[in-house]
Design a protein around this motif. Sequence first.
Motif, mmCIF file in Angstrom:
data_model
loop_
_atom_site.group_PDB
_atom_site.id
_atom_site.type_symbol
_atom_site.label_atom_id
_atom_site.label_comp_id
_atom_site.label_asym_id
_atom_site.label_seq_id
_atom_site.Cartn_x
_atom_site.Cartn_y
_atom_site.Cartn_z
ATOM 1 N N ILE A 151 0.741 3.456 -3.675
ATOM 2 C CA ILE A 151 1.637 2.854 -4.665
ATOM 3 C C ILE A 151 2.394 1.700 -4.023
ATOM 4 O O ILE A 151 2.947 1.841 -2.939
ATOM 5 C CB ILE A 151 2.668 3.889 -5.160
ATOM 6 N N ASP A 152 2.419 0.572 -4.698
ATOM 7 C CA ASP A 152 3.235 -0.563 -4.260
ATOM 8 C C ASP A 152 4.228 -0.866 -5.381
ATOM 9 O O ASP A 152 3.877 -1.447 -6.407
ATOM 10 C CB ASP A 152 2.347 -1.790 -3.986
ATOM 11 N N ARG A 153 5.472 -0.459 -5.187
ATOM 12 C CA ARG A 153 6.492 -0.644 -6.224
ATOM 13 C C ARG A 153 6.815 -2.113 -6.453
ATOM 14 O O ARG A 153 7.112 -2.532 -7.584
ATOM 15 C CB ARG A 153 7.767 0.121 -5.862
ATOM 16 N N ASP A 154 6.811 -2.893 -5.393
ATOM 17 C CA ASP A 154 7.172 -4.312 -5.521
ATOM 18 C C ASP A 154 6.195 -5.059 -6.430
ATOM 19 O O ASP A 154 6.596 -5.863 -7.273
ATOM 20 C CB ASP A 154 7.225 -4.981 -4.150
ATOM 21 N N SER A 155 4.909 -4.785 -6.254
ATOM 22 C CA SER A 155 3.904 -5.477 -7.067
ATOM 23 C C SER A 155 3.454 -4.642 -8.268
ATOM 24 O O SER A 155 2.648 -5.097 -9.077
ATOM 25 C CB SER A 155 2.688 -5.832 -6.211
ATOM 26 N N SER A 156 3.997 -3.397 -8.379
ATOM 27 C CA SER A 156 3.659 -2.469 -9.466
ATOM 28 C C SER A 156 2.145 -2.236 -9.542
ATOM 29 O O SER A 156 1.522 -2.363 -10.599
ATOM 30 C CB SER A 156 4.181 -2.982 -10.817
ATOM 31 N N LEU A 216 3.244 3.577 -13.328
ATOM 32 C CA LEU A 216 3.552 3.682 -11.898
ATOM 33 C C LEU A 216 4.453 4.881 -11.628
ATOM 34 O O LEU A 216 4.196 5.675 -10.709
ATOM 35 C CB LEU A 216 4.219 2.393 -11.422
ATOM 36 N N GLU A 217 5.494 5.033 -12.442
ATOM 37 C CA GLU A 217 6.455 6.110 -12.216
ATOM 38 C C GLU A 217 5.856 7.478 -12.507
ATOM 39 O O GLU A 217 6.169 8.460 -11.823
ATOM 40 C CB GLU A 217 7.712 5.865 -13.055
ATOM 41 N N LEU A 218 4.987 7.561 -13.500
ATOM 42 C CA LEU A 218 4.305 8.831 -13.773
ATOM 43 C C LEU A 218 3.394 9.206 -12.606
ATOM 44 O O LEU A 218 3.335 10.373 -12.193
ATOM 45 C CB LEU A 218 3.501 8.729 -15.072
ATOM 46 N N THR A 219 2.727 8.222 -12.038
ATOM 47 C CA THR A 219 1.858 8.465 -10.876
ATOM 48 C C THR A 219 2.702 8.894 -9.675
ATOM 49 O O THR A 219 2.326 9.816 -8.930
ATOM 50 C CB THR A 219 1.049 7.207 -10.538
ATOM 51 N N GLU A 220 3.847 8.260 -9.489
ATOM 52 C CA GLU A 220 4.743 8.654 -8.395
ATOM 53 C C GLU A 220 5.209 10.095 -8.559
ATOM 54 O O GLU A 220 5.288 10.845 -7.568
ATOM 55 C CB GLU A 220 5.949 7.720 -8.358
ATOM 56 N N HIS A 221 5.509 10.475 -9.787
ATOM 57 C CA HIS A 221 5.951 11.850 -10.012
ATOM 58 C C HIS A 221 4.834 12.837 -9.686
ATOM 59 O O HIS A 221 5.068 13.891 -9.090
ATOM 60 C CB HIS A 221 6.408 12.043 -11.452
ATOM 61 N N ALA A 222 3.601 12.478 -10.057
ATOM 62 C CA ALA A 222 2.459 13.342 -9.745
ATOM 63 C C ALA A 222 2.296 13.497 -8.235
ATOM 64 O O ALA A 222 2.018 14.598 -7.738
ATOM 65 C CB ALA A 222 1.192 12.759 -10.357
ATOM 66 N N ILE A 223 2.488 12.407 -7.502
ATOM 67 C CA ILE A 223 2.365 12.465 -6.046
ATOM 68 C C ILE A 223 3.475 13.324 -5.443
ATOM 69 O O ILE A 223 3.241 14.085 -4.494
ATOM 70 C CB ILE A 223 2.367 11.039 -5.450
ATOM 71 N N ILE A 238 -11.813 -0.851 -3.950
ATOM 72 C CA ILE A 238 -12.043 -2.309 -4.029
ATOM 73 C C ILE A 238 -10.729 -3.078 -3.951
ATOM 74 O O ILE A 238 -10.529 -3.896 -3.041
ATOM 75 C CB ILE A 238 -12.792 -2.664 -5.337
ATOM 76 N N ARG A 239 -9.825 -2.818 -4.901
ATOM 77 C CA ARG A 239 -8.567 -3.572 -4.896
ATOM 78 C C ARG A 239 -7.493 -2.819 -5.681
ATOM 79 O O ARG A 239 -7.812 -1.978 -6.537
ATOM 80 C CB ARG A 239 -8.763 -4.959 -5.503
ATOM 81 N N PRO A 240 -6.208 -3.137 -5.437
ATOM 82 C CA PRO A 240 -5.122 -2.553 -6.232
ATOM 83 C C PRO A 240 -5.152 -3.105 -7.653
ATOM 84 O O PRO A 240 -5.623 -4.216 -7.896
ATOM 85 C CB PRO A 240 -3.854 -3.017 -5.505
ATOM 86 N N VAL A 241 -4.631 -2.318 -8.591
ATOM 87 C CA VAL A 241 -4.576 -2.721 -9.999
ATOM 88 C C VAL A 241 -3.125 -2.691 -10.472
ATOM 89 O O VAL A 241 -2.413 -1.707 -10.258
ATOM 90 C CB VAL A 241 -5.435 -1.779 -10.874
ATOM 91 N N LYS A 242 -2.700 -3.768 -11.095
ATOM 92 C CA LYS A 242 -1.336 -3.851 -11.617
ATOM 93 C C LYS A 242 -1.215 -2.990 -12.873
ATOM 94 O O LYS A 242 -2.056 -3.051 -13.765
ATOM 95 C CB LYS A 242 -0.983 -5.302 -11.943
ATOM 96 N N VAL A 243 -0.165 -2.191 -12.927
ATOM 97 C CA VAL A 243 0.058 -1.300 -14.069
ATOM 98 C C VAL A 243 1.497 -1.422 -14.545
ATOM 99 O O VAL A 243 2.365 -1.934 -13.838
ATOM 100 C CB VAL A 243 -0.238 0.178 -13.702
ATOM 101 N N GLY A 284 -7.753 13.600 -2.785
ATOM 102 C CA GLY A 284 -6.687 13.548 -1.777
ATOM 103 C C GLY A 284 -5.577 12.602 -2.198
ATOM 104 O O GLY A 284 -5.763 11.382 -2.208
ATOM 105 N N TYR A 285 -4.434 13.169 -2.591
ATOM 106 C CA TYR A 285 -3.329 12.354 -3.101
ATOM 107 C C TYR A 285 -2.797 11.363 -2.062
ATOM 108 O O TYR A 285 -2.207 10.337 -2.422
ATOM 109 C CB TYR A 285 -2.194 13.252 -3.599
ATOM 110 N N LYS A 286 -3.024 11.656 -0.774
ATOM 111 C CA LYS A 286 -2.529 10.739 0.263
ATOM 112 C C LYS A 286 -3.284 9.416 0.255
ATOM 113 O O LYS A 286 -2.845 8.433 0.865
ATOM 114 C CB LYS A 286 -2.631 11.407 1.635
ATOM 115 N N ASN A 287 -4.414 9.371 -0.436
ATOM 116 C CA ASN A 287 -5.188 8.129 -0.541
ATOM 117 C C ASN A 287 -4.876 7.347 -1.817
ATOM 118 O O ASN A 287 -5.575 6.401 -2.161
ATOM 119 C CB ASN A 287 -6.685 8.435 -0.481
ATOM 120 N N ILE A 288 -3.828 7.783 -2.527
ATOM 121 C CA ILE A 288 -3.326 7.016 -3.681
ATOM 122 C C ILE A 288 -2.174 6.158 -3.162
ATOM 123 O O ILE A 288 -1.133 6.679 -2.756
ATOM 124 C CB ILE A 288 -2.835 7.940 -4.811
#
Length: 332
Positions: free
Chosen positions: A151-156, A94-101, A84-89, A145-149
């Motif tokens: 991440i937008d660092r600018d908007s977190s 964000l960084e924990l999710t990036e590490h998982a990816i 549906i839409r991105p969620v601000k976190v 599928g992790y490729k469908n996660i």
Amino acid sequence: MKVQKGVLLLFLSLLHFYANAQVQRTRDAYLMGGKFIITIVAGDSLTAERYIDTVIAEISRIEYLISDWKPETQISKVNQQAGIRPVKVDREVLELTEHAISMSRLTNGAFDISFAAMEKIWKFDGSEMKMPSKKVVKKARANVGYKNIIIDRDSSTIFLKRKGMKIGFGALGEGYAADKCRELMLQKGITAGIVNATGDVLTWGTRPDGTPWKIGVNDPFSNNKLIAAISWEGAATTSGNYEKYAIINGKRYAHIINPATGYPVSGLTSVTVLGPSAEQANAFSTSIMVLGVKKGLRMLKKFPDYKAIVITDKQEIITSPNFNLEQYKIHY
């Protein structure tokens, strides 16, 4: 009155001992869906208990960021808005999710936090008598599928591209919480302790008497027995199929799902990884369960600070080349 020099030295030594004496306090707490055992070494009991409270508060804080079973957390909101839409976190999430990816890329998808979409079709509570249908597995697998996660660092923000996708930090969250607690305690001057996160252990410093902490490695084929007791400062995490599993048609399936197939892994009974970070060790132990011995240990070789003990379904014990298990083995 003249005091003998020897008596004075003894008196000063005793003063120094009592001034530097340490006490150890331990408490259990139910956090992040499991049992944590927290040990703190401090100068007095009151201080140790107070810092156990601090550790519990820190774990609870992290749980309310990343839990995917509490509907009000940031990760739950990410899952609710999948497709549906991105969620601000928070940046931390964000960084924990990036590490998982990044772990997903390293393992070519063997480790994938979006495996959580498969959870509903596998229960691992003893009720499963047969495999889910191929159609059901295929449908759930389409949402992994992790490729469908995205991440937008600018908007977190975090965005899951497909409706029905779900991410979960079961294989990272407890280790991450343990790492953060150790970091927090060291900042506050607590130089020794243990965070045991439902069996995944992180130690720092030593016991009050100066001896090292010991980590027990369970024998998955014999209840209440250890194969080794390792003197260790750092993390020791175990992934395995001997506590939470399903037996279908006489075959044991671990609760760990292979993201590539949508089915539980088999072949290995347990993987224990030792290293400086509980979060990273947890990711490695899960990945090796999926990759198998050869590919898993080949991957771990790139990270010399980490060591592994792998036990196969045939009761064979294999270690990474940088670890000698013999010196720690327990002989009954």
